[in-house]
Design an enzyme around this catalytic site. Structure first.
Site, PDB file in Angstrom:
ATOM      1  N   ARG A 128      -2.501   0.594  14.350  1.00 37.19           N
ATOM      2  CA  ARG A 128      -1.656  -0.405  15.010  1.00 37.19           C
ATOM      3  C   ARG A 128      -2.157  -0.627  16.425  1.00 37.19           C
ATOM      4  NH1 ARG A 128       1.765   1.791  18.519  1.00 37.19           N
ATOM      5  NH2 ARG A 128       2.461   3.936  18.311  1.00 37.19           N
ATOM      6  N   LYS A 154       3.758 -10.548  10.115  1.00 33.86           N
ATOM      7  CA  LYS A 154       2.938 -10.456   8.906  1.00 33.86           C
ATOM      8  C   LYS A 154       3.240 -11.617   7.952  1.00 33.86           C
ATOM      9  CE  LYS A 154       1.837  -7.044   5.342  1.00 33.86           C
ATOM     10  NZ  LYS A 154       1.585  -5.611   5.140  1.00 33.86           N
ATOM     11  N   ARG A 211       0.837  -1.193   0.000  1.00 36.44           N
ATOM     12  CA  ARG A 211       0.000   0.000   0.000  1.00 36.44           C
ATOM     13  C   ARG A 211       0.875   1.247   0.000  1.00 36.44           C
ATOM     14  NH1 ARG A 211      -4.909   1.049   3.261  1.00 36.44           N
ATOM     15  NH2 ARG A 211      -3.652   1.092   5.155  1.00 36.44           N
TER      16      ARG A 211
END
Ligand code: ATP
Ligand code: BTN
Length: 243
Positions: free
Chosen positions: A241, A105, A40
């Site tokens: 976050r 991730k 992104r």
């Protein structure tokens, strides 16, 4: 749809965008390595050869952008379904588009739209999924990252099995999205939502908010209980976050 497996390309998503109108519905491009893999907002997606999966899929819709709200969250659910089919369940979704394991991730999802607001349009859906990471790669990423090998507690499943599970889940899931929109995915999303009930910090271009995750709404917006009450945020506007 067309299926291309190439050794190297700048980005599988850029490739499908270049093909545009010429690409049949459900075209898939897979690359062994990407020289300009992207996340992104122009961030880099590390894409070395031999280890991971870099896949993009072009899907056409008739209802225009207006009908595609929540698509990138639905793709998260689709990735979770593919992992489930491989017997891997210990992952979850971080709004809007990350697949995380307890270690970091595991996969990233990038959905890019083209066409009309009302009328024919297309989505290029890019998925980067780690199977096996090296220490060098872990050091290059700006955040903790994870792979299927760790999730499986040893060896990653065969890469062709993973690709097949992903393509199957995409074909079925995108058809379902075409018929039902995000409404058909809301419950599944909630069951994988890692931010619900978690203390969060939401960062916008000019302001930030602290609060507690309260799920996503029918449009896929993130809901957060803050001191000022329940607020909802669009993925185009903010990063979030855990606080
Ligand atoms: P946001 O919540 O705003 O999306 P993000 O930090 O996850 O935040 P993205 O643009 O979604 O940002 O993803 C890009 C980031 O993903 C990179 O900045 C890097 O930290 C991380 N990354 C890059 N390559 C990989 C990879 N192969 N596996 C896991 N993570 C990666
Ligand atoms: C993110 O987390 O920001 C999304 C990362 C998406 C990476 C995939 S890899 C296949 C496709 N090609 C790209 O250049 N990006 C996506």
């Amino acid at each position: 749809g067309a299926l291309d497996v190439v050794w190297e390309i700048d980005s599988t998503s850029s490739e499908l965008q270049r093909r545009g109108a010429a690409a049949p519905d459900l075209s898939v491009v897979i690359a062994e390595t990407q020289s300009a893999g992207r996340g992104r907002r122009g961030r880099t997606w590390l894409s070395p050869p031999g280890l991971n999966l870099y896949l993009s899929c072009l899907k056409r819709f008739d209802g225009g952008f207006a009908s595609l709200t929540g698509l990138s969250l639905a793709v998260g659910v689709i990735v979770m379904r593919a992992l489930g089919a491989l017997g891997l369940c210990d992952a979850g979704l971080k709004w809007p588009n990350d697949v995380l394991t307890p270690d970091g991730k595991l996969a990233g999802i990038l959905v890019e739209l083209s066409g009309e607001y009302q009328g024919p349009c297309a989505a290029v859906i890019g998925i980067g999924l780690n199977l096996r990471l090296t220490d060098a790669l872990r050091q290059q990423a700006g955040q903790p990252i994870s792979d299927l090998a760790t999730l499986a507690g040893g060896e990653a499943p065969d890469r062709n099995r993973v690709a097949a599970a992903l393509i199957t889940a995409l074909c079925e899931g995108l058809d379902q999205f075409d018929r039902q929109g995000f409404a058909g995915f809301v419950d599944d999303y909630a069951s994988h939502d890692l931010l619900r009930g978690a203390p969060l910090r939401v960062q916008g271009p000019q302001a930030q908010w602290d609060g507690v995750g309260a799920g996503v709404d029918a449009r896929g917006a993130l809901c957060v209980r803050t001191e000022e009450g329940l607020q909802s945020f669009d993925s185009a506007d903010v990063s979030v976050r855990r606080a």
